[in-house]
Design an enzyme around this catalytic site. Structure first.
Site: not given
Ligand code: NDP
Ligand code: 8X3
Length: 256
Positions: A141, A154
């Site tokens: 991220s 985070y």
């Molecule tokens: P979502 O919440 O849409 O997706 C998160 C996914 O992670 C879900 O499929 C969830 O599945 C899975 N997950 C969470 N906890 C667990 C666990 N304990 N075991 C297995 N699976 C898990 O968010 P995003 O798609 O945005 O996030 C995906 C990644 O991208 C994350 O690592 C996030 O930190 C990163 N990210 C996101 C950004 C944003 O702005 N959205 C920006 C930068 C990075 P389930 O609940 O079914 O287990």
């Molecule tokens: C998610 C993006 O800017 O909320 O990783 O940290 S931010």
């Protein structure tokens, strides 16, 4: 098996789900994982309807033994052909300043974003090394490059992911393994709903007045990375919405 296998963690929503769709479209066989079994089943049905071979694995990446058993349960032609691992499962929980932080929230983030990524990688990397090739993509991220108020733990977990991407790369450079760190800015997914513990209005406010990335924007970068020639590795990719210059510098148009 003729096709390459990609294993994607956190494929039940957001970036992981979009990555499954995009890689399926590019001809990969898929192992899709997450905790929400019904969503995995629906995604499996949708993708296999289009001719992709899919194995859903329902497990919690925080649980080391559960993770080990799930990956060990794959049929050997699948285990032996994992070409791509997308370590995507992750979350932010809460936005409190550190001095008012909630230890349970910290543990969820540390256990998922750091330890979960390690649990999965520890099972999959040796399989890739056995094949003499493979590509690990870690979804870090912009929070792994910068810090911002309320981001404390985070941000620390994503700085750890950034460091682990570099650490993996040096550890596996002699084994033919590529490691790509992907650092997105704001992507509109379920991420903010989870971070604000179900408060949909607070989550929507995060993206007010700007066009954030959508999950597919990130998935397409992942596809680009995994389709480079064997001698080319994208080490680190920062991808932001045009309206975002840094974690804290965002241009919002009140009329938008
Ligand atoms: P979502 O919440 O849409 O997706 C998160 C996914 O992670 C879900 O499929 C969830 O599945 C899975 N997950 C969470 N906890 C667990 C666990 N304990 N075991 C297995 N699976 C898990 O968010 P995003 O798609 O945005 O996030 C995906 C990644 O991208 C994350 O690592 C996030 O930190 C990163 N990210 C996101 C950004 C944003 O702005 N959205 C920006 C930068 C990075 P389930 O609940 O079914 O287990
Ligand atoms: C998610 C993006 O800017 O909320 O990783 O940290 S931010």
């Amino acid at each position: 098996m003729n096709n390459k296998v990609a294993l994607i963690t956190g494929a039940t929503s957001g970036i992981g789900e979009a990555t499954a769709e995009v890689l399926a479209g590019a001809g990969f066989d898929l192992v899709i994982t997450g905790r929400r079994e019904e969503r995995l089943r629906l995604l499996e049905k949708r993708l296999s309807g289009d001719g992709t071979r899919v194995i859903p694995l329902c497990f919690d990446v925080r649980e080391r033994e559960e993770t080990r058993r799930a990956i060990a349960s794959l049929p050997s032609p699948w285990r032996d052909n994992i070409e791509v691992l997308v370590n995507n499962a992750g979350l932010a929980v809460g936005t409190r300043p550190l001095q008012e932080g909630i230890a349970d929230d910290w543990e969820r983030m540390i256990d998922t974003n750091i330890k979960g990524l390690l649990h999965v990688t520890r099972e999959v990397a040796p399989l890739m090394i056995g094949n003499g090739r493979g590509h690990i993509l870690n979804i870090a991220s912009i929070a792994g490059k910068e810090v911002y108020p309320g981001g404390n733990v985070y941000c620390a977990t994503k700085h750890a992911v950034d460091a682990l991407s570099r650490g993996m790369r040096v550890d596996m450079v002699s084994r033919g393994i590529k490691v790509t760190n992907i650092a997105p800015g704001m992507v509109e997914t379920e991420f903010s709903v989870v971070r604000y513990k179900g408060d949909e209005r607070a989550a929507a406010n995060v993206y007010a007045g700007l066009k954030p990335l959508d999950a597919r924007d990130v998935a397409e970068v992942i596809l680009f990375a995994v389709t480079r020639p064997a001698h080319v590795c994208l080490n680190d990719v920062v991808i932001m919405p045009t309206a975002q210059a840094s974690a804290r510098d965002v241009h919002r148009d009140p009329g938008a």
